[in-house]
Design an enzyme around this catalytic site. Structure first.
Site, short mmCIF file in Angstrom:
data_model
loop_
_atom_site.label_atom_id
_atom_site.label_comp_id
_atom_site.label_asym_id
_atom_site.label_seq_id
_atom_site.Cartn_x
_atom_site.Cartn_y
_atom_site.Cartn_z
N PRO A 277 0.85 -1.19 -0.02
CA PRO A 277 0.09 0.05 0.09
C PRO A 277 0.75 1.19 -0.11
CG PRO A 277 -0.08 -1.17 1.94
CD PRO A 277 0.78 -1.98 0.95
N ASN A 278 0.16 2.22 -0.65
CA ASN A 278 0.83 3.63 -0.71
C ASN A 278 2.08 3.77 -1.75
OD1 ASN A 278 -1.10 4.80 0.96
ND2 ASN A 278 -0.01 3.72 2.60
N ARG B 110 4.96 10.98 -2.28
CA ARG B 110 4.70 10.68 -1.08
C ARG B 110 6.19 10.78 -0.21
NH1 ARG B 110 4.81 4.48 1.14
NH2 ARG B 110 4.35 5.03 3.22
N TYR C 106 11.08 8.75 1.07
CA TYR C 106 11.11 7.66 0.06
C TYR C 106 11.65 8.27 -1.16
CZ TYR C 106 7.98 5.67 3.57
OH TYR C 106 7.49 4.77 4.58
N ASN D 55 7.95 -5.72 -1.54
CA ASN D 55 8.12 -4.49 -0.51
C ASN D 55 6.51 -4.55 0.11
OD1 ASN D 55 7.88 -2.30 1.04
ND2 ASN D 55 8.86 -1.13 -0.38
N ALA E 99 3.37 -0.95 4.46
CA ALA E 99 2.96 -1.03 6.02
C ALA E 99 2.50 -2.61 6.47
CB ALA E 99 1.76 -0.05 6.06
N HIS F 118 4.58 -4.61 8.66
CA HIS F 118 4.31 -4.77 10.14
C HIS F 118 3.22 -5.24 10.97
CE1 HIS F 118 7.82 -2.12 9.17
NE2 HIS F 118 7.24 -1.50 8.64
N ASP G 80 1.50 -15.84 5.70
CA ASP G 80 1.06 -17.25 5.56
C ASP G 80 0.96 -17.28 4.24
OD1 ASP G 80 0.90 -17.39 8.28
OD2 ASP G 80 -1.25 -17.34 8.42
N GLU H 244 12.98 -9.36 0.66
CA GLU H 244 12.08 -8.44 1.32
C GLU H 244 12.77 -6.96 1.02
OE1 GLU H 244 11.23 -8.91 5.53
OE2 GLU H 244 10.75 -6.71 5.90
N HIS I 131 12.79 -2.81 1.22
CA HIS I 131 12.34 -1.52 1.96
C HIS I 131 13.17 -0.42 1.50
CE1 HIS I 131 9.63 -3.60 4.36
NE2 HIS I 131 10.56 -4.25 4.97
N LEU I 132 12.70 0.72 0.82
CA LEU I 132 13.11 1.87 0.31
C LEU I 132 13.88 2.59 1.44
CD1 LEU I 132 10.21 2.98 -1.88
CD2 LEU I 132 12.65 2.77 -2.85
N SER I 133 13.26 2.68 2.50
CA SER I 133 14.10 3.40 3.65
C SER I 133 14.50 2.51 4.61
CB SER I 133 12.92 4.07 4.35
OG SER I 133 11.83 3.29 4.86
N ARG J 114 13.83 3.99 12.02
CA ARG J 114 12.54 4.88 11.99
C ARG J 114 12.01 4.56 13.23
NH1 ARG J 114 9.62 4.43 6.36
NH2 ARG J 114 8.42 6.18 7.49
N ARG K 267 8.23 0.08 12.94
CA ARG K 267 8.78 -0.40 11.95
C ARG K 267 9.78 -1.31 11.81
NH1 ARG K 267 6.14 3.16 8.27
NH2 ARG K 267 5.65 5.03 9.14
C1 DQA Z 1 8.31 0.87 3.18
C2 DQA Z 1 8.74 1.11 5.11
C3 DQA Z 1 7.33 0.78 5.72
O1 DQA Z 1 7.45 0.89 6.85
C4 DQA Z 1 6.34 1.78 5.33
O2 DQA Z 1 5.14 1.49 5.75
C5 DQA Z 1 6.15 2.14 3.77
C6 DQA Z 1 7.35 1.72 2.78
C7 DQA Z 1 9.57 1.50 2.63
O3 DQA Z 1 9.77 0.94 1.56
O4 DQA Z 1 10.66 1.86 3.21
O5 DQA Z 1 4.99 2.06 3.25
O6 DQA Z 1 8.22 -0.58 3.21
#
Ligand code: DQA
Length: 147
Positions: free
Chosen positions: A12-13, A20, A25, A77, A80, A83, A90, A101, A103-105, A110, A114
């Protein structure tokens, strides 16, 4: 012989990348990230599909389809859902396709919430904090693994 297809899943997002929270990001859009990955996969003669959804159920449904439509590697990725989502974890465990896995950040630098992921212990590995380059590093690993 390994299945020469990689599935990249975005939670999501991540459709908002570029707009964003750019300080967290960056300014690269999801379309830019996907184009770079496509280019790399094509050069290695590997099929690559990207799928983004804001809905947990849509991501789970896409993962479940891997039972019938084999994929050699998943790059994920979960955003959210990292977490929160036992259900997506599953689904990945059910289909048993190796995944990385991403993650950009740097989630470990953080907020404390997270720093727990429902995916890391099931993943081949994790890349966190390298921005869009993290997806490329994950794809390079997957391409090597697919041979
Ligand atoms: C994220 C890190 C997550 O904590 C966050 O909710 C995201 C992006 C990242 O790519 O850094 O939406 O997965």
């Amino acid at each position: 012989m390994s299945v020469r297809k990689v599935l990249v899943l975005h939670g999501p997002n991540l459709n908002l990348l570029g707009r964003r929270e750019p300080a967290v990001y960056g300014t690269t859009t999801l379309a830019d990230i996907e184009a770079r990955l496509q280019q790399r996969a094509r050069a290695a003669a590997v099929e690559l599909e990207s799928f983004q959804s804001n809905a947990e159920s849509a991501l789970i449904d896409r993962v479940q389809r891997l039972f019938d439509e084999p994929v050699g590697f998943v790059i994920l990725n979960p955003a959210a859902f990292t977490h929160t989502s036992v259900a997506l974890r599953d689904a990945l465990a059910a289909v048993a396709v190796p995944f990385i896995e991403v993650h950009l950040s740097n989630v470990f630098a953080r907020e404390p919430f997270r720093q727990h992921s429902y995916f890391t212990d099931k993943a081949v590995g994790i890349v966190s904090g390298l921005g869009p380059a993290g997806y490329e590093a994950a794809l390079d690993y997957a391409l090597r693994a697919l041979g």
